[in-house]
Design a protein around this motif. Structure first.
Motif, short mmCIF file in Angstrom:
data_model
loop_
_atom_site.label_atom_id
_atom_site.label_comp_id
_atom_site.label_asym_id
_atom_site.label_seq_id
_atom_site.Cartn_x
_atom_site.Cartn_y
_atom_site.Cartn_z
N THR A 62 -2.92 -5.89 -13.48
CA THR A 62 -1.27 -5.65 -13.69
C THR A 62 -1.57 -3.64 -14.33
N ASP A 63 -2.16 -3.23 -13.62
CA ASP A 63 -2.73 -1.86 -13.33
C ASP A 63 -2.22 -0.77 -13.49
N PRO A 64 -1.24 -0.24 -14.30
CA PRO A 64 -0.48 1.32 -13.79
C PRO A 64 -0.68 1.82 -13.05
N LEU A 65 -2.06 1.66 -12.57
CA LEU A 65 -2.63 2.80 -11.55
C LEU A 65 -2.79 2.19 -10.13
N ILE A 66 -1.95 1.11 -9.93
CA ILE A 66 -1.90 0.19 -8.94
C ILE A 66 -0.98 1.06 -8.01
N PRO A 67 0.33 1.37 -8.00
CA PRO A 67 1.26 2.35 -6.78
C PRO A 67 0.32 2.86 -6.35
N ALA A 68 -0.17 3.76 -7.31
CA ALA A 68 -1.58 4.81 -6.48
C ALA A 68 -2.25 5.02 -6.13
N ILE A 69 -2.87 3.28 -6.34
CA ILE A 69 -4.04 3.28 -5.15
C ILE A 69 -3.70 3.08 -3.90
N ARG A 70 -2.44 1.86 -3.91
CA ARG A 70 -1.64 1.18 -2.48
C ARG A 70 -1.44 2.94 -1.60
N LEU A 71 -0.79 3.51 -2.75
CA LEU A 71 -0.63 4.93 -1.36
C LEU A 71 -2.08 5.52 -1.25
N MET A 72 -2.33 5.64 -2.14
CA MET A 72 -4.57 6.21 -1.80
C MET A 72 -4.52 5.56 -0.28
N ASN A 73 -5.05 4.50 -0.34
CA ASN A 73 -5.18 3.56 0.52
C ASN A 73 -4.95 3.48 1.80
N ALA A 74 -2.83 3.98 2.30
CA ALA A 74 -2.26 3.74 3.15
C ALA A 74 -2.57 5.41 3.32
N MET A 75 -2.88 6.72 2.69
CA MET A 75 -3.52 7.29 2.89
C MET A 75 -5.35 7.73 3.74
N LEU A 76 -5.65 6.74 3.00
CA LEU A 76 -7.19 7.11 3.60
C LEU A 76 -7.17 6.33 5.31
N GLY A 77 -6.72 5.09 5.39
CA GLY A 77 -6.83 4.37 6.35
C GLY A 77 -5.63 3.67 6.51
N GLY A 78 -4.83 3.46 5.88
CA GLY A 78 -3.75 2.29 6.21
C GLY A 78 -2.36 2.97 6.96
N THR A 79 -2.70 3.98 8.18
CA THR A 79 -1.35 4.02 8.76
C THR A 79 -1.92 4.88 10.01
N VAL A 80 -1.20 5.26 10.98
CA VAL A 80 -1.88 6.45 12.40
C VAL A 80 -2.19 7.44 11.76
N THR A 81 -1.08 8.01 10.63
CA THR A 81 -1.83 9.47 10.35
C THR A 81 -2.20 9.56 9.06
N SER A 82 -3.41 8.53 9.17
CA SER A 82 -4.13 8.35 7.70
C SER A 82 -5.46 9.12 7.86
N LYS A 83 -6.24 9.49 7.02
CA LYS A 83 -7.43 10.08 7.45
C LYS A 83 -8.57 9.30 8.63
N LEU A 84 -8.55 8.54 7.71
CA LEU A 84 -9.63 7.58 9.02
C LEU A 84 -8.85 7.22 10.49
N PHE A 85 -8.32 7.26 10.10
CA PHE A 85 -7.33 6.97 12.21
C PHE A 85 -7.46 8.57 12.86
N VAL A 86 -6.70 9.79 11.94
CA VAL A 86 -6.99 10.88 12.37
C VAL A 86 -8.34 11.61 12.60
N HIS A 87 -9.38 11.71 12.18
CA HIS A 87 -10.79 11.98 12.05
C HIS A 87 -11.28 11.86 12.36
N VAL A 88 -11.74 9.74 11.71
CA VAL A 88 -13.04 9.51 12.44
C VAL A 88 -12.51 8.96 14.16
N ARG A 89 -11.28 8.45 14.18
CA ARG A 89 -10.82 7.75 15.49
C ARG A 89 -11.09 8.33 16.18
N GLU A 90 -9.52 9.53 16.26
CA GLU A 90 -9.58 9.84 16.94
C GLU A 90 -9.71 11.54 17.68
N GLU A 91 -10.27 11.80 15.84
CA GLU A 91 -11.03 13.12 16.44
C GLU A 91 -12.16 13.25 17.19
#
Length: 440
Positions: free
Chosen positions: A271-300
């Motif tokens: 029930t950690d109140p930071l869970i919504p932020a962790i979910r969003l952080m995960n999406a930014m890191l590698g959970g979408t096609v605009t994420s850092k892992l997708f754009v920089h590691v996979r594409e670039e």
């Protein structure tokens, strides 16, 4: 759509309804929740597949199929999954909503009766045990399913990482068990597992769709009325302790594309109140096609055929998995850590935040598109004893700040690195495997 309505039918058994006038079909599911253990994991996993072969009143799969066909082509399905340190065993029926029946049939009530028949009144031989022929059939299917896990190399790598991270805890047990535990299944062991589930398991019944489910509730109440229950609440979550030294494991296999999974402990409670932020952080890191892992590691850098992250709230884990050429695996490892560090340092734009947030909001909104997705959502809420609607989760997500995302990223601590590497001479790219991973 109305909210979820809950009634307790008996000790450890709850009945839930969600009504939505948009749907033309209803779904009724009964889910048993029990502790994962090596002793009974395979017996439990096979049970509902076995039960579907026949009941006392409808003793063959063919006859069950005829009943479903008569109910406007209704369907019967079973599923096995894991929830933290628990095993989930589900039996579900889906069929047309009552109001669309040609002759006013109570389809949902008849589906509930069939579901109760399959779950609570099985076909047994004169010796009181399950049919040996049915048991052997389902056992062979399960053995084939366990063997087939190795064919999905990405899934296999994730499963192996889960086992390694668990370090002997129950949540690392495979959902179907192993070839060794499945090979021990007998009609007698199936009956013992079945009796134990009826007596002790947590049972959640969900009815989702368009209509009045009072008759369905009465059907289940009647079926459960004479059942002797000794409900044993289970611990759904085992706390993952932080480690001082990263666990590194490599295995070799005759594959053409190496797999790497990096498991990070996030250090949260359920029930950690930071869970919504962790979910969003995960999406930014590698959970979408605009994420850092997708754009920089996979594409670039073109280092990976796929590179994505996923967050497991119950285990407080963030997993980054990738498919790479063998010669690039070390470079990819460094590139992934570089993007993790960028998140920790706050090196991301408002546009990256907005894109990830929008993608998550769209996925939350899609939850109410079908009875099946609503079932998955609310079952997860019920089992974790935290009841948020998709709309409420959207509001939580909208409130996440840049500072919270940085705090969430800085909770990440590398726990385990698993590498499924190519045997010597197997590092040429397999085009068929490449295309499959691209789709994922």
């Amino acid at each position: 759509m109305e909210g979820i309505q809950t009634t307790t039918l008996c000790d450890g058994v709850r009945f839930h309804t969600i009504s939505d006038s948009r749907f033309k079909r209803n779904r009724i599911t009964i889910t048993f929740l029990t502790e994962l253990s090596n002793e009974n994991v395979s017996d439990n996993a096979m049970l509902f597949g076995l039960l579907k072969n026949g009941t006392r009143l409808t003793p063959s799969l063919t006859e069950i199929g005829k009943k479903l066909a008569a109910l406007y082509g209704a369907g019967l399905s079973d599923a096995v999954s894991k929830f933290g340190s628990c095993q989930l065993l589900s039996l579900g029926c889906g069929g047309m909503a009552d109001r669309y029946a040609l002759d006013g049939e109570q389809i949902s009530k008849e589906l509930a009766e069939l579901l109760c028949e399959v779950a609570f009144d099985p076909y047994l031989e004169e010796n009181g045990y399950f049919c040996e022929a049915y048991t052997e059939l389902e056992k062979n299917r399960m053995l084939d399913d366990i063997r087939s896990v190795i064919n999905d190399k990405r899934g296999y790598a994730l499963s192996r990482t889960s086992q390694l991270v668990a370090r002997g805890k129950n949540f690392g047990i495979p959902r179907l068990g192993t070839l060794e535990t499945a090979a021990k299944i007998t009609p007698q062991s199936q009956k013992a597992a079945y009796d134990a589930l009826l007596k002790t398991a947590q049972i959640e019944i969900l009815c989702i769709g368009n209509g009045d489910f009072d008759a369905v509730k009465d059907t289940f109440a009647t079926a459960l009325a004479n059942m002797r229950r000794e409900y044993l609440p289970v611990v759904k979550n085992e706390i993952l302790q932080r480690v001082d030294e990263v666990q590194r494991v490599s295995e070799q296999m005759a594959i053409s594309q190496a797999k790497m999974v990096m498991a990070f402990s996030v250090g949260t409670h359920e029930t950690d109140p930071l869970i919504p932020a962790i979910r969003l952080m995960n999406a930014m890191l590698g959970g979408t096609v605009t994420s850092k892992l997708f754009v920089h590691v996979r594409e670039e850098k073109s280092l990976c055929y796929y590179c994505a992250s996923r967050y497991d709230r119950l285990k407080s884990l963030l997993l980054i998995d990738s498919g790479v050429q063998q010669q690039n695996i070390d470079v990819a490892y460094d590139a992934i850590l570089e993007q993790v560090e960028a998140m920790k340092q706050g090196n991301f734009t408002d546009e990256e935040m907005d894109q990830a947030r929008l993608a998550m909001i769209n996925s939350y909104r899609a939850v109410s598109d079908s009875p099946f997705s609503l079932e998955n959502w609310y079952l997860g809420q019920l089992l974790s004893e935290r009841m948020f609607t998709p709309a409420q989760e959207i509001e939580h997500l909208k409130a996440v700040t840049r500072e919270q995302i940085i705090e969430a990223a800085n909770r990440m601590q590398l726990d385990t690195v698993y590498r499924l590497e190519c045997e010597p001479g197997m590092n040429a790219v397999n085009e068929e495997e490449f295309e499959e991973d691209e789709e994922e």
